[in-house]
Write a protein that holds these residues in place. Structure first.
Motif, PDB file in Angstrom:
ATOM      1  N   HIS A 174      46.401  19.374  35.788  1.00  0.00           N
ATOM      2  CA  HIS A 174      46.225  20.398  34.751  1.00  0.00           C
ATOM      3  C   HIS A 174      44.773  20.518  34.309  1.00  0.00           C
ATOM      4  O   HIS A 174      44.370  21.544  33.770  1.00  0.00           O
ATOM      5  CB  HIS A 174      47.120  20.077  33.545  1.00  0.00           C
ATOM      6  N   TYR A 175      43.988  19.478  34.576  1.00  0.00           N
ATOM      7  CA  TYR A 175      42.559  19.523  34.238  1.00  0.00           C
ATOM      8  C   TYR A 175      41.820  20.590  35.052  1.00  0.00           C
ATOM      9  O   TYR A 175      40.732  21.039  34.675  1.00  0.00           O
ATOM     10  CB  TYR A 175      41.913  18.151  34.460  1.00  0.00           C
ATOM     11  N   GLU A 176      42.417  21.026  36.165  1.00  0.00           N
ATOM     12  CA  GLU A 176      41.781  22.064  36.977  1.00  0.00           C
ATOM     13  C   GLU A 176      41.744  23.407  36.239  1.00  0.00           C
ATOM     14  O   GLU A 176      40.871  24.240  36.503  1.00  0.00           O
ATOM     15  CB  GLU A 176      42.528  22.230  38.308  1.00  0.00           C
ATOM     16  N   VAL A 177      42.676  23.616  35.336  1.00  0.00           N
ATOM     17  CA  VAL A 177      42.735  24.889  34.606  1.00  0.00           C
ATOM     18  C   VAL A 177      42.587  24.707  33.096  1.00  0.00           C
ATOM     19  O   VAL A 177      42.589  25.682  32.353  1.00  0.00           O
ATOM     20  CB  VAL A 177      44.063  25.630  34.907  1.00  0.00           C
ATOM     21  N   SER A 178      42.449  23.458  32.655  1.00  0.00           N
ATOM     22  CA  SER A 178      42.286  23.178  31.217  1.00  0.00           C
ATOM     23  C   SER A 178      41.003  22.375  31.041  1.00  0.00           C
ATOM     24  O   SER A 178      40.917  21.224  31.460  1.00  0.00           O
ATOM     25  CB  SER A 178      43.474  22.376  30.686  1.00  0.00           C
ATOM     26  N   LYS A 179      40.019  22.964  30.415  1.00  0.00           N
ATOM     27  CA  LYS A 179      38.689  22.364  30.370  1.00  0.00           C
ATOM     28  C   LYS A 179      38.351  21.664  29.063  1.00  0.00           C
ATOM     29  O   LYS A 179      37.232  21.192  28.876  1.00  0.00           O
ATOM     30  CB  LYS A 179      37.633  23.435  30.693  1.00  0.00           C
ATOM     31  N   TYR A 180      39.320  21.582  28.147  1.00  0.00           N
ATOM     32  CA  TYR A 180      39.095  20.884  26.885  1.00  0.00           C
ATOM     33  C   TYR A 180      40.245  19.914  26.632  1.00  0.00           C
ATOM     34  O   TYR A 180      41.415  20.287  26.736  1.00  0.00           O
ATOM     35  CB  TYR A 180      38.995  21.869  25.719  1.00  0.00           C
ATOM     36  N   TYR A 181      39.906  18.671  26.293  1.00  0.00           N
ATOM     37  CA  TYR A 181      40.917  17.661  25.997  1.00  0.00           C
ATOM     38  C   TYR A 181      40.562  17.001  24.675  1.00  0.00           C
ATOM     39  O   TYR A 181      39.531  16.340  24.544  1.00  0.00           O
ATOM     40  CB  TYR A 181      40.974  16.623  27.115  1.00  0.00           C
ATOM     41  N   LEU A 182      41.418  17.222  23.684  1.00  0.00           N
ATOM     42  CA  LEU A 182      41.180  16.718  22.330  1.00  0.00           C
ATOM     43  C   LEU A 182      41.972  15.428  22.121  1.00  0.00           C
ATOM     44  O   LEU A 182      43.204  15.434  22.111  1.00  0.00           O
ATOM     45  CB  LEU A 182      41.617  17.758  21.299  1.00  0.00           C
ATOM     46  N   LEU A 183      41.277  14.325  21.908  1.00  0.00           N
ATOM     47  CA  LEU A 183      41.953  13.049  21.706  1.00  0.00           C
ATOM     48  C   LEU A 183      42.382  12.910  20.240  1.00  0.00           C
ATOM     49  O   LEU A 183      41.793  12.163  19.462  1.00  0.00           O
ATOM     50  CB  LEU A 183      41.023  11.894  22.106  1.00  0.00           C
ATOM     51  N   ASP A 184      43.443  13.629  19.895  1.00  0.00           N
ATOM     52  CA  ASP A 184      43.978  13.513  18.533  1.00  0.00           C
ATOM     53  C   ASP A 184      45.140  12.529  18.470  1.00  0.00           C
ATOM     54  O   ASP A 184      45.509  12.075  17.389  1.00  0.00           O
ATOM     55  CB  ASP A 184      44.432  14.875  18.015  1.00  0.00           C
ATOM     56  N   GLU A 185      45.733  12.217  19.617  1.00  0.00           N
ATOM     57  CA  GLU A 185      46.781  11.193  19.740  1.00  0.00           C
ATOM     58  C   GLU A 185      47.867  11.346  18.668  1.00  0.00           C
ATOM     59  O   GLU A 185      48.166  10.428  17.908  1.00  0.00           O
ATOM     60  CB  GLU A 185      46.147   9.798  19.676  1.00  0.00           C
ATOM     61  N   HIS A 186      48.470  12.537  18.651  1.00  0.00           N
ATOM     62  CA  HIS A 186      49.409  12.863  17.583  1.00  0.00           C
ATOM     63  C   HIS A 186      50.758  12.168  17.699  1.00  0.00           C
ATOM     64  O   HIS A 186      51.401  11.900  16.692  1.00  0.00           O
ATOM     65  CB  HIS A 186      49.617  14.383  17.488  1.00  0.00           C
ATOM     66  N   THR A 187      51.223  11.900  18.908  1.00  0.00           N
ATOM     67  CA  THR A 187      52.497  11.188  19.054  1.00  0.00           C
ATOM     68  C   THR A 187      52.399  10.115  20.136  1.00  0.00           C
ATOM     69  O   THR A 187      51.606  10.231  21.077  1.00  0.00           O
ATOM     70  CB  THR A 187      53.657  12.144  19.427  1.00  0.00           C
ATOM     71  N   SER A 188      53.212   9.090  19.974  1.00  0.00           N
ATOM     72  CA  SER A 188      53.345   8.031  20.976  1.00  0.00           C
ATOM     73  C   SER A 188      54.833   7.938  21.318  1.00  0.00           C
ATOM     74  O   SER A 188      55.597   7.245  20.635  1.00  0.00           O
ATOM     75  CB  SER A 188      52.825   6.699  20.441  1.00  0.00           C
ATOM     76  N   ILE A 189      55.228   8.662  22.359  1.00  0.00           N
ATOM     77  CA  ILE A 189      56.641   8.777  22.732  1.00  0.00           C
ATOM     78  C   ILE A 189      56.886   7.951  23.987  1.00  0.00           C
ATOM     79  O   ILE A 189      56.357   8.261  25.054  1.00  0.00           O
ATOM     80  CB  ILE A 189      57.011  10.254  22.995  1.00  0.00           C
TER      81      ILE A 189
END
Length: 329
Positions: A221-236
């Motif tokens: 998915h990184y090929e089409v998504s160029k921003y990754y926000l490390l907010d770590e909202h859930t741990s499932i």
């Protein structure tokens, strides 16, 4: 008709008990399906589980593993477990919400203080009770795998605060709790199946999604998504599940071997997961993804109303117990 239906309509049982030599020694094969790539740490850990199981049983038990969604989606495989046409699977705890409502607790944002609190909960009576809560629905949890923390990734719009999510279509799992979380933050939660997500991101059907670093990397998915926000909202956590129709056919010694193999696979997977998370973040950054460190307090504040809404519900005492466990660390 879907391939998995064609395959399993002609399969009498997923538990194969047969005489494997002249002494009529019992040999037990259990079919296990999951939707992840063979390079994923979860698949590698399931392979390890099979190796341990064969060693413990002296070669009389084995897992036959079907990766990469060969059999169907998580929900489809769970339904096959219920009728006894598949033995085991790996699912996200969120996918179990329809069968085990208490599992919704894991989809609550910022439930755990840290990773130690997360595993303390899973290894406690709370975690064990949740594993057994699905037995009325013919599914039993054997154990947990680490699935890290989920964070947002987007294709065109950089997200640094909840305000940046306003009106943005974010893919979520088929979980009402996940939908409520994203909508409360200001986004527009949009359930999309995992297998269709790459195309949905590529075509702009959704503007982003949320998942852990290894899944973000291995799915490409990184090929089409160029921003990754490390907010770590859930741990499932991921849950390794067995159908009770299969579990009940196992001899007590076989159940013990399988449970021990599960325990050893969990410890093995923890190490693989930590290594994979670090590697995945490095790889996507090298591929041009901008990794953004979030101010988590902004996101925590934006979802406080979710916890207010739990008052008087079945989840309230469960959340209180988990929170108390974190305070006692």
């Amino acid at each position: 008709m879907r391939t998995f239906i064609k395959l399993f309509m002609i399969t009498v049982s997923c538990l194969v008990l047969s005489a494997c030599n002249k002494s009529d020694e019992r040999h037990t094969s259990i079919r296990l399906a999951h939707h992840l790539d063979t390079q994923h740490p979860v698949h590698k850990s399931l392979v390890h589980m099979n190796e341990v199981l064969q060693q413990l049983s002296g070669g009389t038990m084995e897992l036959i593993i079907y990766p990469s969604a060969q059999v169907g989606t998580e929900r489809e495989v769970l339904e096959l477990l219920q009728i006894g046409s598949m033995g085991m699977t790996k699912v996200s705890a969120s996918s179990l919400e329809a069968f085990v409502p208490q599992m919704k607790v894991f989809s609550l944002p910022y439930l755990f203080n840290d990773h130690a609190h997360y595993w303390k909960t899973l290894d406690s009576d709370i975690g064990r009770d949740l594993l057994n809560a699905g037995t009325p629905f013919l599914i039993k949890g054997l154990g947990y795998f680490d699935a890290g923390s989920r964070s947002f990734y987007t294709t065109k719009r950089k997200v640094e605060s909840p305000a940046d999510l306003n009106g943005l279509k974010i893919r979520v799992m088929s979980s009402q709790t996940a939908v409520d979380m994203v909508n409360t933050m200001g986004g527009a939660a949009t359930p999309v199946s995992w297998g269709e997500l790459y195309t949905a991101l590529q075509q702009g059907i959704v503007g982003g999604a949320e998942n852990n670093p290894p899944s973000f990397y291995y799915s490409k998915h990184y090929e089409v998504s160029k921003y990754y926000l490390l907010d770590e909202h859930t741990s499932i956590p991921d849950v390794i599940v067995i159908g009770t129709k299969v579990w009940d056919k196992l001899k007590p010694q076989e159940q013990q071997w399988l449970s021990q193999a599960m325990h050893e696979a969990t410890e093995y997977q923890k190490v693989l997961w930590a290594e994979s998370t670090e590697m995945s973040l490095q790889k996507v950054e090298e591929a041009g993804v901008e990794i953004i460190t979030a101010d988590k307090t902004l996101f925590q504040d934006s979802v406080s109303s979710i916890y207010d809404s739990l008052e008087g519900t079945m989840l309230e005492p469960l959340v209180d117990s988990i929170k108390a466990m974190g305070e006692s660390e």
